[in-house]
Design a protein around this motif. Structure first.
Motif, PDB file in Angstrom:
ATOM      1  N   GLU A  80       6.397   8.820   2.913  1.00 34.92           N
ATOM      2  CA  GLU A  80       6.603   7.632   3.602  1.00 34.92           C
ATOM      3  C   GLU A  80       5.325   6.910   3.964  1.00 34.92           C
ATOM      4  O   GLU A  80       5.118   5.820   3.878  1.00 34.92           O
ATOM      5  N   ASP A  81       4.206   7.565   4.335  1.00 26.20           N
ATOM      6  CA  ASP A  81       3.078   7.171   4.921  1.00 26.20           C
ATOM      7  C   ASP A  81       2.409   6.555   3.657  1.00 26.20           C
ATOM      8  O   ASP A  81       1.658   5.411   3.766  1.00 26.20           O
ATOM      9  N   LEU A  82       2.432   7.398   2.459  1.00 28.70           N
ATOM     10  CA  LEU A  82       1.789   6.685   1.032  1.00 28.70           C
ATOM     11  C   LEU A  82       2.575   5.293   0.822  1.00 28.70           C
ATOM     12  O   LEU A  82       1.790   4.412   0.362  1.00 28.70           O
ATOM     13  N   ASP A  83       3.875   5.279   1.049  1.00 31.17           N
ATOM     14  CA  ASP A  83       4.671   3.849   0.544  1.00 31.17           C
ATOM     15  C   ASP A  83       4.105   2.895   1.798  1.00 31.17           C
ATOM     16  O   ASP A  83       4.069   1.749   1.264  1.00 31.17           O
ATOM     17  N   VAL A  84       3.632   3.111   2.938  1.00 37.13           N
ATOM     18  CA  VAL A  84       3.174   2.200   3.913  1.00 37.13           C
ATOM     19  C   VAL A  84       1.984   1.709   3.320  1.00 37.13           C
ATOM     20  O   VAL A  84       1.677   0.273   3.216  1.00 37.13           O
ATOM     21  N   LEU A  85       1.012   2.343   2.860  1.00 39.40           N
ATOM     22  CA  LEU A  85      -0.187   2.010   2.149  1.00 39.40           C
ATOM     23  C   LEU A  85       0.057   1.164   0.943  1.00 39.40           C
ATOM     24  O   LEU A  85      -0.506  -0.046   0.741  1.00 39.40           O
ATOM     25  N   HIS A  86       1.180   1.426  -0.026  1.00 41.11           N
ATOM     26  CA  HIS A  86       1.426   0.841  -1.168  1.00 41.11           C
ATOM     27  C   HIS A  86       2.061  -0.598  -0.697  1.00 41.11           C
ATOM     28  O   HIS A  86       1.595  -1.596  -1.168  1.00 41.11           O
ATOM     29  N   ARG A  87       3.041  -0.742   0.167  1.00 41.30           N
ATOM     30  CA  ARG A  87       3.581  -2.015   0.435  1.00 41.30           C
ATOM     31  C   ARG A  87       2.622  -2.811   1.143  1.00 41.30           C
ATOM     32  O   ARG A  87       2.857  -4.093   0.877  1.00 41.30           O
ATOM     33  N   SER A  88       1.766  -2.387   1.892  1.00 37.55           N
ATOM     34  CA  SER A  88       0.599  -3.208   2.495  1.00 37.55           C
ATOM     35  C   SER A  88      -0.375  -3.724   1.512  1.00 37.55           C
ATOM     36  O   SER A  88      -0.508  -5.115   1.711  1.00 37.55           O
ATOM     37  N   LEU A  89      -0.576  -3.155   0.551  1.00 36.32           N
ATOM     38  CA  LEU A  89      -1.452  -3.434  -0.471  1.00 36.32           C
ATOM     39  C   LEU A  89      -0.717  -4.523  -1.215  1.00 36.32           C
ATOM     40  O   LEU A  89      -1.366  -5.486  -1.728  1.00 36.32           O
ATOM     41  N   VAL A  90       0.356  -4.413  -1.599  1.00 33.54           N
ATOM     42  CA  VAL A  90       1.121  -5.151  -2.562  1.00 33.54           C
ATOM     43  C   VAL A  90       1.359  -6.569  -1.546  1.00 33.54           C
ATOM     44  O   VAL A  90       1.211  -7.768  -2.246  1.00 33.54           O
ATOM     45  N   ALA A  91       1.776  -6.354  -0.575  1.00 33.78           N
ATOM     46  CA  ALA A  91       2.254  -7.618   0.202  1.00 33.78           C
ATOM     47  C   ALA A  91       0.931  -8.476   0.697  1.00 33.78           C
ATOM     48  O   ALA A  91       1.056  -9.744   1.129  1.00 33.78           O
ATOM     49  N   ASN A  92      -0.336  -8.125   0.555  1.00 34.31           N
ATOM     50  CA  ASN A  92      -1.473  -8.763   0.935  1.00 34.31           C
ATOM     51  C   ASN A  92      -2.559  -9.090  -0.265  1.00 34.31           C
ATOM     52  O   ASN A  92      -3.596  -8.796   0.017  1.00 34.31           O
ATOM     53  N   GLY A  93      -1.915  -9.147  -1.417  1.00 37.70           N
ATOM     54  CA  GLY A  93      -2.810  -9.527  -2.272  1.00 37.70           C
ATOM     55  C   GLY A  93      -3.595  -8.486  -3.018  1.00 37.70           C
ATOM     56  O   GLY A  93      -4.662  -8.887  -3.921  1.00 37.70           O
ATOM     57  N   SER A  94      -3.376  -7.049  -2.953  1.00 37.89           N
ATOM     58  CA  SER A  94      -4.000  -6.194  -3.481  1.00 37.89           C
ATOM     59  C   SER A  94      -3.158  -5.037  -4.456  1.00 37.89           C
ATOM     60  O   SER A  94      -3.368  -3.941  -4.328  1.00 37.89           O
ATOM     61  N   GLY A  95      -2.197  -5.696  -5.089  1.00 40.65           N
ATOM     62  CA  GLY A  95      -1.432  -5.064  -5.897  1.00 40.65           C
ATOM     63  C   GLY A  95      -2.112  -4.282  -6.677  1.00 40.65           C
ATOM     64  O   GLY A  95      -1.837  -3.181  -7.404  1.00 40.65           O
ATOM     65  N   ALA A  96      -3.498  -4.759  -7.563  1.00 41.28           N
ATOM     66  CA  ALA A  96      -4.055  -4.014  -8.371  1.00 41.28           C
ATOM     67  C   ALA A  96      -4.432  -2.634  -8.039  1.00 41.28           C
ATOM     68  O   ALA A  96      -4.289  -1.571  -8.805  1.00 41.28           O
ATOM     69  N   LEU A  97      -4.944  -2.597  -6.414  1.00 38.80           N
ATOM     70  CA  LEU A  97      -5.425  -1.159  -6.161  1.00 38.80           C
ATOM     71  C   LEU A  97      -4.263  -0.346  -5.942  1.00 38.80           C
ATOM     72  O   LEU A  97      -4.196   0.826  -6.051  1.00 38.80           O
ATOM     73  N   ALA A  98      -2.904  -0.688  -5.780  1.00 38.02           N
ATOM     74  CA  ALA A  98      -2.071  -0.015  -5.600  1.00 38.02           C
ATOM     75  C   ALA A  98      -1.370   0.697  -7.009  1.00 38.02           C
ATOM     76  O   ALA A  98      -0.769   1.558  -6.570  1.00 38.02           O
ATOM     77  N   ARG A  99      -1.908  -0.073  -7.908  1.00 35.85           N
ATOM     78  CA  ARG A  99      -1.586   0.628  -9.387  1.00 35.85           C
ATOM     79  C   ARG A  99      -2.471   1.646  -9.802  1.00 35.85           C
ATOM     80  O   ARG A  99      -2.487   2.086 -10.853  1.00 35.85           O
ATOM     81  N   GLY A 100      -3.466   2.100  -8.790  1.00 41.71           N
ATOM     82  CA  GLY A 100      -4.528   3.017  -9.328  1.00 41.71           C
ATOM     83  C   GLY A 100      -4.367   4.615  -8.869  1.00 41.71           C
ATOM     84  O   GLY A 100      -3.175   4.949  -9.114  1.00 41.71           O
ATOM     85  N   ARG A 101      -5.218   5.085  -8.123  1.00 39.25           N
ATOM     86  CA  ARG A 101      -5.103   6.462  -7.564  1.00 39.25           C
ATOM     87  C   ARG A 101      -3.813   6.389  -6.827  1.00 39.25           C
ATOM     88  O   ARG A 101      -3.135   7.823  -6.618  1.00 39.25           O
ATOM     89  N   LEU A 102      -3.597   5.443  -5.860  1.00 44.46           N
ATOM     90  CA  LEU A 102      -2.354   5.792  -5.186  1.00 44.46           C
ATOM     91  C   LEU A 102      -1.171   5.709  -5.790  1.00 44.46           C
ATOM     92  O   LEU A 102      -0.220   6.585  -5.451  1.00 44.46           O
ATOM     93  N   ARG A 103      -0.937   4.934  -6.879  1.00 47.71           N
ATOM     94  CA  ARG A 103       0.308   5.108  -7.703  1.00 47.71           C
ATOM     95  C   ARG A 103       0.571   6.642  -8.208  1.00 47.71           C
ATOM     96  O   ARG A 103       1.639   7.266  -8.060  1.00 47.71           O
ATOM     97  N   HIS A 104      -0.753   7.032  -8.869  1.00 48.68           N
ATOM     98  CA  HIS A 104      -0.653   8.689  -9.129  1.00 48.68           C
ATOM     99  C   HIS A 104      -0.378   9.613  -8.106  1.00 48.68           C
ATOM    100  O   HIS A 104       0.566  10.720  -8.329  1.00 48.68           O
ATOM    101  N   LEU A 105      -0.980   9.319  -6.885  1.00 43.76           N
ATOM    102  CA  LEU A 105      -0.700  10.389  -5.692  1.00 43.76           C
ATOM    103  C   LEU A 105       0.811  10.155  -5.431  1.00 43.76           C
ATOM    104  O   LEU A 105       1.606  11.369  -5.058  1.00 43.76           O
ATOM    105  N   ARG A 106       1.358   9.030  -5.351  1.00 40.28           N
ATOM    106  CA  ARG A 106       2.796   8.723  -4.815  1.00 40.28           C
ATOM    107  C   ARG A 106       3.777   9.552  -5.850  1.00 40.28           C
ATOM    108  O   ARG A 106       4.677  10.195  -5.538  1.00 40.28           O
ATOM    109  N   ARG A 107       3.424   9.206  -6.861  1.00 39.95           N
ATOM    110  CA  ARG A 107       4.387   9.888  -8.224  1.00 39.95           C
ATOM    111  C   ARG A 107       4.007  11.490  -8.027  1.00 39.95           C
ATOM    112  O   ARG A 107       5.178  12.248  -8.114  1.00 39.95           O
ATOM    113  N   ALA A 108       2.824  12.125  -7.798  1.00 44.94           N
ATOM    114  CA  ALA A 108       2.701  13.207  -7.813  1.00 44.94           C
ATOM    115  C   ALA A 108       3.419  13.837  -6.371  1.00 44.94           C
ATOM    116  O   ALA A 108       4.196  15.211  -6.403  1.00 44.94           O
ATOM    117  N   VAL A 109       3.468  13.350  -5.316  1.00 40.09           N
ATOM    118  CA  VAL A 109       4.371  13.803  -4.069  1.00 40.09           C
ATOM    119  C   VAL A 109       5.676  13.796  -4.427  1.00 40.09           C
ATOM    120  O   VAL A 109       6.630  14.748  -3.956  1.00 40.09           O
TER     121      VAL A 109
END
Length: 630
Positions: A80-109
């Motif tokens: 849930e905490d990682l999802d907070v990071l993801h949603r904030s990045l996507v909502a504020n114009g930084s979706g490309a960063l959400a598709r990097g290491r953060l996406r891999h970490l969320r999938r691993a969790v």
């Protein structure tokens, strides 16, 4: 690493209220990061992860956190905490960063949680029966659980499941077997409390043949707190495994009676009304041969689909396939497409075993490709149009007739021929497999050489090593010959139409085609020569040779091929290129087996050790060359 990527400052980007709240709760109060909410939030997440690490493992992580923090209660809280990071990045114009290491970490969790790889518990129903019988006898002397019929057993078990009162007493010393079973379930409960319920999700009951087998497991789970009657909570899936031909034929009836129990339906509600059923390919094949096993599995799946639909329960089938065709192996894509209508409801579970794991997943790219194939087949099968025409009754009747004849031929050779057991042990590497301890379990379930007690893996593997491949084709030739004798006018045309229009039958024949292409009776005759009784050798190998010829002729007649594997030129070329290297290994293995058995260990430790090592190497080499052989 993630913190170094997400160093965004509030002067450049915005952040969601949830992200700002996460940063505010972080123990990282460095003025250098006061304007970097993402970094502060990540520092807080890591501090909680470090605390979780210490709580679970009792040691400090390699990298220290900025400060002490409260550990995560479970992996879902971290997600849930990682999802907070993801949603904030996507909502504020930084979706490309959400598709990097953060996406891999969320999938691993999501995949691994705090437990890494989930495991299944699996035990034979006979062991559960003895354990429950002992517990009942101690708690309620005179119960004589084993003496009751099925109805009586179910009544006793349902009575126990209706109460939270435990059967086991800490003041009683039970048998080693019972103590061991209880210890396993208690360890599973501790794993759930420590790592989450994702650590152990399923309890599989081997040799399930009636409802009491599932209720016995339920009682044992209640003893460990994995089933809590007052809360209507069941922390693991109860998974029946139907293995033999008879068990597969009774599978739908067992599930029908199980779903009729109100207490079980209440427990099933905690699993979103989804029930998993495991189907055994290996033992059903050893029990009745390749054709009868495949047909029994197909019918069982269709009947289970009807029962589950009638009771409003979602079915998830777990296919216990091995690497070889004799154990349910073969191309996964075609196997999934050949499932009966409704058997793949957006999900499927299957096993990958033996050398197949290395071949399919040893390389990341190859592994990804195989997973894509499985997903594609599952989607394609699940999205079949509802108006697809049912299988013609003539096809089903013909398949039943073929199965009956193949079953009779297979059982007639394997279980009803005097001396067959001796022939098998002398003409294959089964003795060396058992002695070399190269399997995960003993070759036989009991200390005997009976075919009934032999495990399916060494049974199939031994026939592969000597190039007979008997479990993958024997009985088909007799079945077709019998069918054509009963239908001389239109029998062959019907079988050809089945091959053209029915994916199930086409897949069966494709697998037989592949197995026959890897069979070499000339090499097999050298293994047969290891049998000391010449009369026995000629009688049984003669039957194998005759059936092999009939099977090849029947296959070519139905498929319209001129040679084996004409319909699969890539595999045909692969086999043709491999066998010049593989065949000499078989000849070396035969000679090593002869020397090893003739010496009976009298050649001296060093020489005999070298021979045994050579046999071991040849076994590995032949398995690698044949590929799907175990």
């Amino acid at each position: 690493m993630l913190g170094s990527q997400l160093s965004l400052g509030l002067g450049l980007v915005s952040a969601s209220d949830a992200l700002l709240a996460l940063a505010a709760h972080s123990p990282d109060h460095s003025p250098h990061r006061s304007g970097e909410p993402y970094r502060r939030a990540i520092s807080g997440i890591y501090a909680r992860l470090a605390a979780t690490y210490r709580a679970l493992l009792g040691a400090a992580p390699a990298r220290h956190a900025v400060a002490e923090a409260e550990p995560y209660a479970d992996a879902a809280a971290l997600a849930e905490d990682l999802d907070v990071l993801h949603r904030s990045l996507v909502a504020n114009g930084s979706g490309a960063l959400a598709r990097g290491r953060l996406r891999h970490l969320r999938r691993a969790v999501k995949v691994f949680g705090f437990h890494l790889a989930p495991i299944d518990l699996r035990q034979n129903s006979d062991v559960h029966e003895r354990t429950v019988a002992e517990l009942l006898e101690v708690a309620r002397p005179g119960t004589a659980y084993a003496a009751h019929d099925e109805a009586g057993r179910c009544a006793l078990l349902l009575e126990e499941l209706a109460t939270a009162r435990p059967l086991a007493s800490p003041h009683v010393r039970y048998s080693d077997e019972t103590e061991g079973e209880l210890a396993i379930f208690r360890a599973a409960r501790r794993a759930h409390l420590r790592y989450g319920t994702g650590a152990i999700r399923n309890c599989i009951i081997s040799k399930t043949d009636d409802v009491s087998d599932l209720l016995e497991l339920a009682v044992l789970l209640k003893e460990a707190g994995l089933l809590r009657p007052l809360e209507h909570a069941l922390d693991v899936n109860l998974v029946p495994l139907f293995e033999t031909i008879g068990d597969l034929e009774n599978a739908a009836g067992v599930m029908e009676r199980l779903f009729a129990l109100p207490i079980y339906r209440v427990l099933l509600a905690s699993h979103a009304h989804t029930q998993e059923v495991m189907l055994g390919y290996s033992d059903s094949n050893k029990d009745g041969g390749f054709l009868s096993s495949g047909w029994a599995l197909y019918k069982a799946e269709g009947e289970l689909v009807e029962v589950f639909a009638r009771h409003g329960v979602r079915l998830r089938l777990f296919h216990g396939r091995g690497g070889s065709v004799g154990r349910g192996g073969g191309p996964s894509y075609q196997a999934i497409l050949a499932q009966p209508e409704g058997a793949v409801q957006g999900q499927i579970r299957l096993t990958e075993q033996g050398e197949v794991i290395g071949a399919k997943y040893g390389n990341p790219e190859v592994g990804r490709r195989n997973l894509e194939v499985l997903v594609a087949a599952t989607l394609e099968t699940s999205l079949r149009p509802a108006e697809v025409a049912p299988t013609p009754p003539a096809f089903l009747e013909a398949m039943q007739a073929l199965s009956d004849a193949a079953f009779a031929a297979y059982r007639g050779l394997v279980y009803e021929t005097d001396g067959f057991e001796r022939y098998f042990w002398e003409s294959t590497v089964i003795s060396e497999i058992a002695a070399l301890n190269i399997g995960s379990r003993p070759a036989s379930r009991k200390k005997s050489t009976a075919i009934e007690d032999l495990r399916a893996i060494p049974w199939v593997f031994s026939w592969s090593q000597c190039r007979v491949m008997l479990p993958g084709w024997y009985g088909f030739g007799s079945a077709v010959r019998s069918f054509l004798a009963a239908h001389p006018k239109d029998g062959l045309a019907l079988l050809q139409r089945m091959h053209r229009d029915w994916s199930f039958f086409a897949t069966l024949l494709s697998n037989i085609d592949m197995v026959l292409a890897k069979t070499d009776l000339a090499i097999a005759s050298r293994y047969a020569a290891l049998v000391k009784d010449a009369a026995l050798r000629e009688a049984i190998f003669g039957r194998i040779r005759t059936e092999h010829q009939a099977t090849v002729e029947a296959l070519l007649a139905i498929t319209g091929q001129r040679e084996l594997l004409d319909g699969n030129p890539l595999l045909k070329r692969s086999i043709r290129n491999r066998f010049p290297y593989l065949d000499p290994l078989n000849h070396v293995q035969v000679e090593l087996l002869r020397r090893h058995r003739d010496s009976d260990g009298n050649e001296g430790g060093a020489i005999d050790g070298r021979i045994r090592n050579g046999i071991h190497i040849s076994i590995n080499g032949i398995a690698a060359g044949l590929r799907n052989s175990g």
